[in-house]
Design an enzyme around this catalytic site. Structure first.
Site, PDB file in Angstrom:
ATOM      1  N   HIS A 171       0.796  -1.228   0.000  1.00  0.00           N
ATOM      2  CA  HIS A 171       0.000   0.000   0.000  1.00  0.00           C
ATOM      3  C   HIS A 171       0.831   1.281   0.000  1.00  0.00           C
ATOM      4  CE1 HIS A 171      -3.677  -2.385   1.722  1.00  0.00           C
ATOM      5  NE2 HIS A 171      -3.451  -2.619   0.458  1.00  0.00           N
ATOM      6  N   SER A 191      -7.303  -6.692   9.653  1.00  0.00           N
ATOM      7  CA  SER A 191      -8.735  -6.937   9.839  1.00  0.00           C
ATOM      8  C   SER A 191      -9.272  -7.912   8.789  1.00  0.00           C
ATOM      9  CB  SER A 191      -9.488  -5.614   9.732  1.00  0.00           C
ATOM     10  OG  SER A 191      -9.242  -5.034   8.471  1.00  0.00           O
TER      11      SER A 191
HETATM   12  P1  NAD Z   1      -7.193  -2.332  10.038  1.00  0.00           P
HETATM   13  O1  NAD Z   1      -7.126  -1.012  10.724  1.00  0.00           O
HETATM   14  O2  NAD Z   1      -8.338  -2.600   9.136  1.00  0.00           O
HETATM   15  O3  NAD Z   1      -7.221  -3.491  11.149  1.00  0.00           O
HETATM   16  C1  NAD Z   1      -6.285  -3.588  12.163  1.00  0.00           C
HETATM   17  C2  NAD Z   1      -6.423  -4.956  12.825  1.00  0.00           C
HETATM   18  O4  NAD Z   1      -5.397  -5.070  13.796  1.00  0.00           O
HETATM   19  C3  NAD Z   1      -7.760  -5.184  13.543  1.00  0.00           C
HETATM   20  O5  NAD Z   1      -8.302  -6.416  13.137  1.00  0.00           O
HETATM   21  C4  NAD Z   1      -7.355  -5.239  15.031  1.00  0.00           C
HETATM   22  O6  NAD Z   1      -8.138  -6.164  15.774  1.00  0.00           O
HETATM   23  C5  NAD Z   1      -5.919  -5.696  14.936  1.00  0.00           C
HETATM   24  N1  NAD Z   1      -5.066  -5.314  16.075  1.00  0.00           N
HETATM   25  C6  NAD Z   1      -5.155  -4.217  16.872  1.00  0.00           C
HETATM   26  N2  NAD Z   1      -4.174  -4.206  17.790  1.00  0.00           N
HETATM   27  C7  NAD Z   1      -3.431  -5.320  17.563  1.00  0.00           C
HETATM   28  C8  NAD Z   1      -2.252  -5.861  18.172  1.00  0.00           C
HETATM   29  N3  NAD Z   1      -1.650  -5.249  19.195  1.00  0.00           N
HETATM   30  N4  NAD Z   1      -1.750  -7.032  17.678  1.00  0.00           N
HETATM   31  C9  NAD Z   1      -2.351  -7.657  16.638  1.00  0.00           C
HETATM   32  N5  NAD Z   1      -3.457  -7.188  16.031  1.00  0.00           N
HETATM   33  C10 NAD Z   1      -3.988  -6.032  16.474  1.00  0.00           C
HETATM   34  O7  NAD Z   1      -5.823  -2.521   9.304  1.00  0.00           O
HETATM   35  P2  NAD Z   1      -5.422  -3.319   7.989  1.00  0.00           P
HETATM   36  O8  NAD Z   1      -6.049  -4.671   8.003  1.00  0.00           O
HETATM   37  O9  NAD Z   1      -3.959  -3.198   7.899  1.00  0.00           O
HETATM   38  O10 NAD Z   1      -6.072  -2.563   6.740  1.00  0.00           O
HETATM   39  C11 NAD Z   1      -6.413  -1.216   6.637  1.00  0.00           C
HETATM   40  C12 NAD Z   1      -5.534  -0.292   5.830  1.00  0.00           C
HETATM   41  O11 NAD Z   1      -5.014   0.611   6.776  1.00  0.00           O
HETATM   42  C13 NAD Z   1      -4.310  -0.804   5.152  1.00  0.00           C
HETATM   43  O12 NAD Z   1      -4.470  -0.531   3.814  1.00  0.00           O
HETATM   44  C14 NAD Z   1      -3.117   0.054   5.662  1.00  0.00           C
HETATM   45  O13 NAD Z   1      -2.405   0.551   4.575  1.00  0.00           O
HETATM   46  C15 NAD Z   1      -3.777   1.177   6.379  1.00  0.00           C
HETATM   47  N6  NAD Z   1      -3.156   1.639   7.641  1.00  0.00           N
HETATM   48  C16 NAD Z   1      -1.800   1.580   7.846  1.00  0.00           C
HETATM   49  C17 NAD Z   1      -1.263   1.983   9.058  1.00  0.00           C
HETATM   50  C18 NAD Z   1       0.234   1.911   9.246  1.00  0.00           C
HETATM   51  O14 NAD Z   1       0.972   1.983   8.287  1.00  0.00           O
HETATM   52  N7  NAD Z   1       0.705   1.729  10.479  1.00  0.00           N
HETATM   53  C19 NAD Z   1      -2.095   2.458  10.077  1.00  0.00           C
HETATM   54  C20 NAD Z   1      -3.479   2.531   9.831  1.00  0.00           C
HETATM   55  C21 NAD Z   1      -3.999   2.109   8.616  1.00  0.00           C
END
Ligand code: NAD
Ligand code: ZN
Length: 276
Positions: free
Chosen positions: A135, A219
């Site tokens: 992404h 997720s």
């Molecule tokens: P998402 O936000 O949809 O889901 C996050 C998942 O992580 C949830 O299912 C949650 O239950 C789980 N989670 C929360 N805390 C956790 C932990 N400590 N250990 C393990 N799991 C945990 O994120 P996604 O599935 O990556 O998809 C959404 C989009 O968000 C992606 O396209 C990504 O590019 C973008 N995104 C990226 C970042 C980043 O780069 N850090 C942050 C936010 C969103």
């Protein structure tokens, strides 16, 4: 750390390690959840402060940028400011240790581990891993009109140097492309956009050819990335999921329902012990 995990979970980690021990190809997909313990909010967390009335889906899209480029650019500048001082957590570090072959010296030549991430932060790299970014990258920019990369290091005139300074100060002022005058945007794959071709091909190849697929902190709602676990399963792989919350994925063989920062170090040290 182990004390935080139930006996049942520790037994499941051992079961996962057993599968991994004999796997020649392992494919790992990480999502926003792996960076949550570093203090970077996921998309499922409610936004805070200024942004609490917006959803990520409403901001991370080409339509949103076309409608209100300043709003979207401001949000990314705010996210950059939020992320700038964040560091890898034990989950990133355990993965890096494993990937670098330090933990599994004896297996290094026999096991191939491919790390794919949906994250746009660079915490995997900061921890010492190599990751395929599906992404894009939070810290890179390109033109929304002519697509040319906005290379900060080659800023050679006053205007571009000023623009670079503004980006670095997290200013919300829009930046014009030095080539065509279009607006500069973050080099991130937005909802509704296609994934980078080469990264996606590498991800599909790794998923289709692995014997064990691990999904960490995702997720499983955002496609096509969420389809990689299904592709792995169709090709005979076992699927391990690390997530404290349930997901809609129906292909999982072992669910490790705890935080990645607690599970990953245990998983990697279990693998390490089994080899010594
Ligand atoms: P998402 O936000 O949809 O889901 C996050 C998942 O992580 C949830 O299912 C949650 O239950 C789980 N989670 C929360 N805390 C956790 C932990 N400590 N250990 C393990 N799991 C945990 O994120 P996604 O599935 O990556 O998809 C959404 C989009 O968000 C992606 O396209 C990504 O590019 C973008 N995104 C990226 C970042 C980043 O780069 N850090 C942050 C936010 C969103
Ligand atoms: Zn341009």
């Amino acid at each position: 750390m182990v004390a935080e995990l139930s006996t049942k979970l520790v037994a499941q980690v051992e079961q996962a390690a057993k599968l991994l021990r004999s796997a020649k190809q392992v494919c790992i997909l990480s999502g926003a959840g792996i960076s949550a313990e570093s203090g970077i909010p996921t998309f499922r967390d409610k936004q805070t402060g200024l942004w609490e009335n917006f959803s990520a889906e409403d901001l991370a899209s080409p339509t949103a940028f076309a409608r209100d480029p300043k709003l979207v650019w401001s949000w990314y500048q705010w996210r950059r400011e939020l992320v700038q001082d964040k560091a890898p957590n034990p989950a990133h570090r355990a993965l890096a240790k494993w990937q670098q072959g330090l933990a599994l010296k004896n297996l290094a030549s026999k096991q191939r581990l491919t790390l794919i991430t949906q994250n746009v932060d660079d915490l995997h790299e900061q921890a010492g891993s190599e990751a395929i970014h599906l992404h894009g990258h939070l810290w890179r920019n390109r033109c929304s009109q002519c697509d040319s990369v906005f290379v900060e290091s080659s800023a050679n005139n006053e205007e571009t140097k000023n623009a670079v300074e503004k980006i670095k100060r997290f200013s919300d002022e829009l930046i014009a492309c030095p080539q065509c005058g279009g607006y500069i945007r973050p080099d991130i794959v937005w909802f509704g956009e296609s994934l980078p071709v080469e990264a996606w091909q590498q991800a599909e190849e790794a998923a289709a050819n692995c014997e064990v697929f691990i999904s960490i902190g995702t997720s499983s709602l955002v496609y096509p990335a969420a389809g990689l676990a299904q592709l792995a399963k169709q090709n005979g792989a076992k699927i391990i999921e690390i997530n404290p919350n349930p997901t809609p994925s129906t292909v999982v063989d072992i669910t490790l329902a705890a935080k990645a920062g607690a599970v990953m170090p245990l998983l990697v040290s279990t693998l390490e012990q089994s080899k010594s």
